[in-house]
Motif scaffolding. Structure first.
Motif, PDB file in Angstrom:
ATOM      1  N   VAL A 219       0.836  -1.206   0.000  1.00  0.00           N
ATOM      2  CA  VAL A 219       0.000   0.000   0.000  1.00  0.00           C
ATOM      3  C   VAL A 219       0.868   1.252   0.000  1.00  0.00           C
ATOM      4  O   VAL A 219       0.591   2.228  -0.717  1.00  0.00           O
ATOM      5  N   GLN A 220       1.941   1.230   0.782  1.00  0.00           N
ATOM      6  CA  GLN A 220       2.862   2.366   0.817  1.00  0.00           C
ATOM      7  C   GLN A 220       3.431   2.654  -0.565  1.00  0.00           C
ATOM      8  O   GLN A 220       3.481   3.814  -1.007  1.00  0.00           O
ATOM      9  N   ILE A 223       0.771   4.119  -2.904  1.00  0.00           N
ATOM     10  CA  ILE A 223       0.570   5.547  -2.655  1.00  0.00           C
ATOM     11  C   ILE A 223       1.687   6.338  -3.333  1.00  0.00           C
ATOM     12  O   ILE A 223       1.445   7.349  -4.004  1.00  0.00           O
ATOM     13  N   ASP A 226       1.190   6.735  -6.997  1.00  0.00           N
ATOM     14  CA  ASP A 226      -0.089   7.373  -7.358  1.00  0.00           C
ATOM     15  C   ASP A 226      -1.097   6.377  -7.930  1.00  0.00           C
ATOM     16  O   ASP A 226      -1.954   6.747  -8.741  1.00  0.00           O
ATOM     17  N   PHE A 228      -3.509   4.780  -6.236  1.00  0.00           N
ATOM     18  CA  PHE A 228      -4.843   5.024  -5.686  1.00  0.00           C
ATOM     19  C   PHE A 228      -5.513   6.232  -6.323  1.00  0.00           C
ATOM     20  O   PHE A 228      -6.737   6.314  -6.370  1.00  0.00           O
ATOM     21  N   ALA A 229      -4.729   7.173  -6.804  1.00  0.00           N
ATOM     22  CA  ALA A 229      -5.298   8.361  -7.451  1.00  0.00           C
ATOM     23  C   ALA A 229      -6.134   7.994  -8.663  1.00  0.00           C
ATOM     24  O   ALA A 229      -7.016   8.755  -9.070  1.00  0.00           O
ATOM     25  N   GLU A 234     -10.627   9.419  -3.561  1.00  0.00           N
ATOM     26  CA  GLU A 234      -9.967  10.064  -2.430  1.00  0.00           C
ATOM     27  C   GLU A 234      -9.556   8.986  -1.434  1.00  0.00           C
ATOM     28  O   GLU A 234     -10.260   7.995  -1.249  1.00  0.00           O
ATOM     29  N   ILE A 235      -8.398   9.161  -0.802  1.00  0.00           N
ATOM     30  CA  ILE A 235      -8.016   8.281   0.300  1.00  0.00           C
ATOM     31  C   ILE A 235      -7.696   9.139   1.516  1.00  0.00           C
ATOM     32  O   ILE A 235      -7.471  10.349   1.396  1.00  0.00           O
ATOM     33  N   PRO A 237      -5.575  10.933   4.101  1.00  0.00           N
ATOM     34  CA  PRO A 237      -4.181  11.386   4.006  1.00  0.00           C
ATOM     35  C   PRO A 237      -3.246  10.668   4.975  1.00  0.00           C
ATOM     36  O   PRO A 237      -2.036  10.631   4.765  1.00  0.00           O
ATOM     37  N   THR A 239      -3.452   7.403   5.628  1.00  0.00           N
ATOM     38  CA  THR A 239      -3.671   5.970   5.377  1.00  0.00           C
ATOM     39  C   THR A 239      -2.529   5.099   5.864  1.00  0.00           C
ATOM     40  O   THR A 239      -2.758   4.074   6.523  1.00  0.00           O
ATOM     41  N   GLU A 240      -1.296   5.455   5.548  1.00  0.00           N
ATOM     42  CA  GLU A 240      -0.163   4.601   5.909  1.00  0.00           C
ATOM     43  C   GLU A 240      -0.090   4.366   7.412  1.00  0.00           C
ATOM     44  O   GLU A 240       0.076   3.232   7.870  1.00  0.00           O
ATOM     45  N   LEU A 266      -8.100   3.021   4.507  1.00  0.00           N
ATOM     46  CA  LEU A 266      -7.743   3.746   3.285  1.00  0.00           C
ATOM     47  C   LEU A 266      -8.662   4.932   3.018  1.00  0.00           C
ATOM     48  O   LEU A 266      -8.224   5.974   2.531  1.00  0.00           O
TER      49      LEU A 266
END
Length: 407
Positions: A219-220, A223, A226, A228-229, A234-235, A237, A239-240, A266
């Motif tokens: 997931v890191q 992110i 980009d 997830f963009a 929207e996620i 901010p 999330t991590e 997320l």
């Protein structure tokens, strides 16, 4: 190298199936990969140069039920007593557009392997000798814990953009914390193509990724690239940090991972935004409802989850949802007590009905349900006290009602 013996190779009906294919079949993909890794095998796939109609006829001749689940692409499903097995005719791609492929059938094992995504998924094994066939270095990649596309990563991703998400899912599944940079850059460069995929395929792959033991690193990196963009509007901010804390808590309290819970880490903590995102991804209504129930309480209540507030949350949202809420939002000092409160929790039954208020002298009408709701909230707030206390609350409400009507 040979495939190790495993229980899945002893499935009832499998010897008859293989005999019907007359030695022209090999195990392929996940069953081979996971057996070599010592991981439990769930799905068994078989590849064959036999054409689909021939496969179907052969299986029916030995009374094996077969379903044409993807016959246009050469895939049939044999229904065996211990679970289904997919059988696919060897193929080569004629054309691809990033979403779907037009294929032609083949009798070339290497050609079929070349159209697969990762080297570790292109391993074949002979059912009789258990000999492994490795055309692209998958065995070495398994040994060195490397997820690598077959041939050019750009070309593989151009054939099917979903392979971007599959790359990160496999990275997460095997708990890897390093990447093949060529693969990573290809995923990053092609991320803008992801919206061309069906939303259902994206959602399915995302939930599979979140369900693995620890998807934090994947997931890191998503992110950072980009990714997830292009799949979520929207996620959160943070999330991590939220996801890392959630996973640490799950592991500390021996709570199995659930993709729905991780998805909340997320998403923005806003029910309206979540509703928009989940509808866009075509999530089931059941899942949409599950997400909403875990975010239904006001933000200040979620931030103050503790052993005292947990019973009320469980009463409204259920034990499972409340456990997720505690894991996500409770302070470190309150988490253990909050989870302990839920052990063996059973929803109490509110002992008062509208008819009880009427029999006690309240005029029928909308005020009955309104009063009942207020009494129930007081009962919940005061810790689900006994029936006598509830009736005292009702008497007080009736007295107030009388006074109000006199005024």
């Amino acid at each position: 190298m040979k495939l190790p013996n495993a229980d899945w190779q002893e499935r009832r009906g499998l010897p008859e199936l293989l005999a019907a294919l007359d030695g022209r079949a090999r195990y392929v993909g996940g069953a081979v990969r996971d057996s070599l890794l010592g991981v439990d095998v769930k799905d068994v796939d078989i590849a064959t140069p036999l054409l689909p109609d021939d496969v179907m006829a052969r299986l029916k001749a030995v009374d094996i039920t077969v379903v044409p689940t993807g016959i246009d692409h050469g895939t049939l499903t044999a229904v065996l007593p211990d679970g289904p097995i997919e059988i696919t005719t060897l193929r080569r791609d004629v054309s691809t557009d990033g979403r779907r492929a037009t294929v032609a059938f083949s009798d070339d094992w290497r050609e079929d392997a070349a159209r697969r995504d990762f080297t570790i998924n292109a391993l074949f094994a002979d059912p009789d000798t258990l000999e492994i066939y490795d055309y692209f270095g998958g065995l070495t990649d398994l040994e060195t814990q490397r997820i690598r596309f077959i041939g050019s990563p750009d070309a593989r991703i151009a054939e099917d953009h979903l392979r971007i998400l599959r790359y990160f899912r496999f990275l997460a599944r095997f708990g890897l914390t390093s990447m093949d940079q060529e693969a990573y850059q290809a995923c990053r460069s092609a991320a803008e193509k992801l919206p061309q995929l069906s939303r259902e395929r994206i959602a399915d792959e995302l939930m599979k990724l979140l369900a693995v033991n620890d998807p934090s690193y994947a997931v890191q990196q998503m992110i950072g690239a980009d990714i997830f963009a292009h799949i979520l509007s929207e996620i959160d901010p943070d999330t991590e940090q939220i996801l890392a804390r959630l996973i640490q808590r799950e592991q500390a309290h021996a709570i199995p991972p659930i993709a729905t819970r991780r998805l909340i880490a997320l998403l923005p903590k806003n029910t309206e935004k979540v509703a928009t995102i989940t509808k866009d991804l075509r999530f089931s209504k059941k899942l949409q409802k599950a997400l909403q129930s875990r975010l239904a309480a006001p933000t200040d209540e979620l931030a103050a989850v503790n052993a005292t507030s947990v019973p009320a949350l469980a009463y409204h949202h259920g034990e499972e949802a409340t456990r997720d809420i505690a894991l996500l939002f409770a302070a470190d000092t309150d988490l253990a007590a909050s989870l302990a409160t839920l052990e063996g929790w059973q929803k109490p039954e509110f002992p008062l009905k509208g008819g009880d208020l009427i029999s006690m002298g309240m005029e029928p009408g909308p005020a009955v349900s309104e009063t009942l709701a207020k009494i129930e909230q007081a009962w919940i707030k005061q810790g689900f006290l006994n029936e006598e206390h509830v009736y005292n609350l009702a008497k007080q409400a009736l007295e107030r009602d009388k006074i109000t009507r006199k005024i």
